[in-house]
Design a protein around this motif. Structure first.
Motif, PDB file in Angstrom:
ATOM      1  N   ARG A  82       0.856  -1.180   0.000  1.00  0.00           N
ATOM      2  CA  ARG A  82       0.000   0.000   0.000  1.00  0.00           C
ATOM      3  C   ARG A  82       0.892   1.229   0.000  1.00  0.00           C
ATOM      4  NH1 ARG A  82      -3.441   0.905   5.226  1.00  0.00           N
ATOM      5  NH2 ARG A  82      -1.389   1.625   5.932  1.00  0.00           N
ATOM      6  N   LEU A  83       0.678   2.077  -0.991  1.00  0.00           N
ATOM      7  CA  LEU A  83       1.457   3.305  -1.105  1.00  0.00           C
ATOM      8  C   LEU A  83       0.593   4.498  -0.746  1.00  0.00           C
ATOM      9  CD1 LEU A  83       3.410   2.742  -4.459  1.00  0.00           C
ATOM     10  CD2 LEU A  83       4.203   2.346  -2.129  1.00  0.00           C
ATOM     11  N   ALA A  84       1.145   5.415   0.034  1.00  0.00           N
ATOM     12  CA  ALA A  84       0.437   6.639   0.409  1.00  0.00           C
ATOM     13  C   ALA A  84       0.902   7.785  -0.480  1.00  0.00           C
ATOM     14  CB  ALA A  84       0.708   6.975   1.873  1.00  0.00           C
ATOM     15  N   THR A  85      -0.033   8.608  -0.905  1.00  0.00           N
ATOM     16  CA  THR A  85       0.301   9.754  -1.746  1.00  0.00           C
ATOM     17  C   THR A  85      -0.692  10.878  -1.472  1.00  0.00           C
ATOM     18  OG1 THR A  85       0.653  10.504  -4.034  1.00  0.00           O
ATOM     19  CG2 THR A  85      -1.119   8.928  -3.669  1.00  0.00           C
ATOM     20  N   GLU A  86      -0.247  12.091  -1.684  1.00  0.00           N
ATOM     21  CA  GLU A  86      -1.122  13.240  -1.443  1.00  0.00           C
ATOM     22  C   GLU A  86      -2.140  13.413  -2.568  1.00  0.00           C
ATOM     23  OE1 GLU A  86       1.036  16.833  -0.582  1.00  0.00           O
ATOM     24  OE2 GLU A  86       2.624  15.740   0.454  1.00  0.00           O
ATOM     25  N   ASN A  87      -1.705  13.158  -3.813  1.00  0.00           N
ATOM     26  CA  ASN A  87      -2.555  13.402  -4.982  1.00  0.00           C
ATOM     27  C   ASN A  87      -2.447  12.234  -5.950  1.00  0.00           C
ATOM     28  OD1 ASN A  87      -3.173  16.446  -4.487  1.00  0.00           O
ATOM     29  ND2 ASN A  87      -0.936  16.305  -4.374  1.00  0.00           N
ATOM     30  N   ILE A  88      -3.542  11.994  -6.684  1.00  0.00           N
ATOM     31  CA  ILE A  88      -3.599  10.908  -7.661  1.00  0.00           C
ATOM     32  C   ILE A  88      -3.889  11.511  -9.041  1.00  0.00           C
ATOM     33  CG2 ILE A  88      -5.017   8.991  -8.490  1.00  0.00           C
ATOM     34  CD1 ILE A  88      -3.379   7.988  -6.352  1.00  0.00           C
ATOM     35  N   VAL A  89      -3.167  11.037 -10.051  1.00  0.00           N
ATOM     36  CA  VAL A  89      -3.518  11.306 -11.447  1.00  0.00           C
ATOM     37  C   VAL A  89      -3.774   9.955 -12.102  1.00  0.00           C
ATOM     38  CG1 VAL A  89      -2.772  12.215 -13.669  1.00  0.00           C
ATOM     39  CG2 VAL A  89      -2.108  13.394 -11.560  1.00  0.00           C
ATOM     40  N   ILE A  90      -4.995   9.762 -12.609  1.00  0.00           N
ATOM     41  CA  ILE A  90      -5.354   8.488 -13.223  1.00  0.00           C
ATOM     42  C   ILE A  90      -5.257   8.635 -14.735  1.00  0.00           C
ATOM     43  CG2 ILE A  90      -7.143   6.735 -13.498  1.00  0.00           C
ATOM     44  CD1 ILE A  90      -8.156   7.528 -10.732  1.00  0.00           C
ATOM     45  N   ALA A  91      -4.308   7.918 -15.330  1.00  0.00           N
ATOM     46  CA  ALA A  91      -4.068   7.970 -16.771  1.00  0.00           C
ATOM     47  C   ALA A  91      -4.008   6.543 -17.303  1.00  0.00           C
ATOM     48  CB  ALA A  91      -2.771   8.721 -17.067  1.00  0.00           C
ATOM     49  N   LEU A  92      -5.044   5.778 -16.995  1.00  0.00           N
ATOM     50  CA  LEU A  92      -5.086   4.361 -17.357  1.00  0.00           C
ATOM     51  C   LEU A  92      -5.949   4.085 -18.574  1.00  0.00           C
ATOM     52  CD1 LEU A  92      -5.359   2.860 -13.760  1.00  0.00           C
ATOM     53  CD2 LEU A  92      -3.392   2.697 -15.290  1.00  0.00           C
ATOM     54  N   GLY A  93      -6.349   5.130 -19.269  1.00  0.00           N
ATOM     55  CA  GLY A  93      -7.127   4.925 -20.475  1.00  0.00           C
ATOM     56  C   GLY A  93      -8.404   4.160 -20.213  1.00  0.00           C
ATOM     57  N   ALA A  94      -8.631   3.090 -20.986  1.00  0.00           N
ATOM     58  CA  ALA A  94      -9.873   2.331 -20.910  1.00  0.00           C
ATOM     59  C   ALA A  94     -10.080   1.655 -19.566  1.00  0.00           C
ATOM     60  CB  ALA A  94      -9.902   1.282 -22.016  1.00  0.00           C
ATOM     61  N   TRP A  95      -9.026   1.534 -18.762  1.00  0.00           N
ATOM     62  CA  TRP A  95      -9.137   0.884 -17.456  1.00  0.00           C
ATOM     63  C   TRP A  95      -9.487   1.881 -16.340  1.00  0.00           C
ATOM     64  CZ3 TRP A  95      -5.415  -0.327 -21.071  1.00  0.00           C
ATOM     65  CH2 TRP A  95      -5.456  -1.631 -21.572  1.00  0.00           C
ATOM     66  N   SER A  96      -9.541   3.155 -16.648  1.00  0.00           N
ATOM     67  CA  SER A  96      -9.800   4.163 -15.620  1.00  0.00           C
ATOM     68  C   SER A  96     -11.187   4.053 -14.987  1.00  0.00           C
ATOM     69  CB  SER A  96      -9.592   5.572 -16.183  1.00  0.00           C
ATOM     70  OG  SER A  96      -8.267   5.753 -16.633  1.00  0.00           O
ATOM     71  N   PRO A  97     -12.276   3.890 -15.764  1.00  0.00           N
ATOM     72  CA  PRO A  97     -13.603   3.865 -15.136  1.00  0.00           C
ATOM     73  C   PRO A  97     -13.766   2.775 -14.091  1.00  0.00           C
ATOM     74  CG  PRO A  97     -13.807   4.192 -17.503  1.00  0.00           C
ATOM     75  CD  PRO A  97     -12.371   3.859 -17.248  1.00  0.00           C
ATOM     76  N   SER A  98     -13.247   1.565 -14.342  1.00  0.00           N
ATOM     77  CA  SER A  98     -13.426   0.478 -13.380  1.00  0.00           C
ATOM     78  C   SER A  98     -12.685   0.742 -12.080  1.00  0.00           C
ATOM     79  CB  SER A  98     -12.955  -0.846 -13.999  1.00  0.00           C
ATOM     80  OG  SER A  98     -11.591  -0.768 -14.380  1.00  0.00           O
ATOM     81  N   LEU A  99     -11.575   1.476 -12.140  1.00  0.00           N
ATOM     82  CA  LEU A  99     -10.848   1.813 -10.917  1.00  0.00           C
ATOM     83  C   LEU A  99     -11.592   2.876 -10.115  1.00  0.00           C
ATOM     84  CD1 LEU A  99      -8.159   1.292  -9.373  1.00  0.00           C
ATOM     85  CD2 LEU A  99      -7.214   3.266 -10.589  1.00  0.00           C
TER      86      LEU A  99
END
Length: 309
Positions: free
Chosen positions: A241-258
């Motif tokens: 498990r990684l902790a981060t302050e901000n997330i950028v989701i650039a997974l293309g077609a896999w983004s909605p399911s996440l």
């Protein structure tokens, strides 16, 4: 805890990471594969600086009927996929209405207007000039009517936005590209676009620049996201498990399911592209788009790439 975690090591994820890094932020990129090995690998490699407006959904009843019946070669779809795509398709249609389309295009042009300069800066920093051909790209038409429509748009782009292009007769086209074996009604040569002979290699080169500047790349599959009291937790397949302050989701077609478990809806139409490489005695000098066939013929380091357009 990192400041930013970029999920996805395609062209969008890596260039976003470089931009954040340039702004002084600490960034980590996470992807299940090496940079540029998914959708960013198999495309046509064109930096289309001439596209001043996004591709609109057809508005004419006959055009929609032609697409629905599969009478052209530009769209193929599976009936079973339509229910899940119904909302995105409806929004696409509504956002293509003239008033909304004009507003969206004004914003879109702000992005397209700077993409060449932004790429050139990264190309210089990464030492990637050898991966580019700066000869534009050509849209070839088999029917004179379609050529006239494309030529009219090219003239409008020249007047309104300063986009450089030229109209080629069949004779001029065959002179420019001796590899062609058939005649066309003519073509539009978009002169300012540039093309990459190895899109996946370009992403890898950009990722290497990211690493040299102190960035971290982690080859792991992301299983889920959770949002504690502050920041984010990225849960990986290996149990970490990684902790981060901000997330950028650039997974293309896999983004909605996440995003779905977080209650975030992202209407998306998933398009599948295909490509094959062929040996050729003579490669074209730049990407050639056969509009009627909806196919792109692209000179690549692997040979001639034939890909869906």
């Amino acid at each position: 805890m990192s400041e930013f975690a970029i999920l996805g090591a395609g062209i969008v994820g890596v260039t976003t990471a470089l931009a954040l890094q340039e702004g002084g932020h600490e960034v980590i990129i996470i992807d299940r594969r090496q940079p540029g090995r998914e959708a960013s690998y198999g495309n046509a490699g064109i930096v289309q600086v001439e596209v001043m407006e996004p591709y609109a959904f057809p508005r004419g009843a006959l055009d929609v009927l032609r697409l629905a019946l599969g009478l052209g070669n530009d769209v193929r779809y599976q009936l079973a996929a339509l229910p899940s795509a119904a909302l995105p398709l409806a929004l696409y249609y509504l956002n293509s209405a003239p008033i909304r389309y004009r507003t969206i295009s004004q914003i879109y042009r702000q992005l397209i207007g700077r993409c060449a300069a932004d790429h050139d800066k990264l190309i210089a920093g990464a030492g990637a000039e050898h991966l580019f051909v700066r000869r534009g790209y050509i849209q070839m038409h088999r029917e004179a009517r379609e050529l006239d429509t494309d030529a009219a748009q090219a003239e409008r782009y020249r007047k309104d936005f300063g986009v450089q292009s030229r109209i080629l007769t069949n004779q001029a086209l065959r002179g420019e590209e001796p590899c062609l074996k058939r005649d066309f009604a003519g073509a539009v040569h978009w002169q300012q676009s540039r093309s990459c002979v190895d899109p996946g290699g370009l992403v890898a080169t950009y990722a290497a620049l990211f690493r040299r500047r102190g960035g971290t790349l982690l080859e792991e599959e992301v299983r889920s996201l959770t949002q504690p009291a502050s920041g984010w937790h990225v849960h990986l397949r290996n149990g970490r498990r990684l902790a981060t302050e901000n997330i950028v989701i650039a997974l293309g077609a896999w983004s909605p399911s996440l995003l779905r478990p977080l209650g975030v809806s992202m209407p998306m139409i998933r398009k599948r592209g295909y490509h094959r490489h062929y040996k050729a005695d003579r490669l074209p000098g730049r990407p050639l788009f056969d509009v009627a066939a909806a196919a792109l013929y692209c000179p690549m380091s692997q040979g001639l790439r034939l890909t869906t357009g």
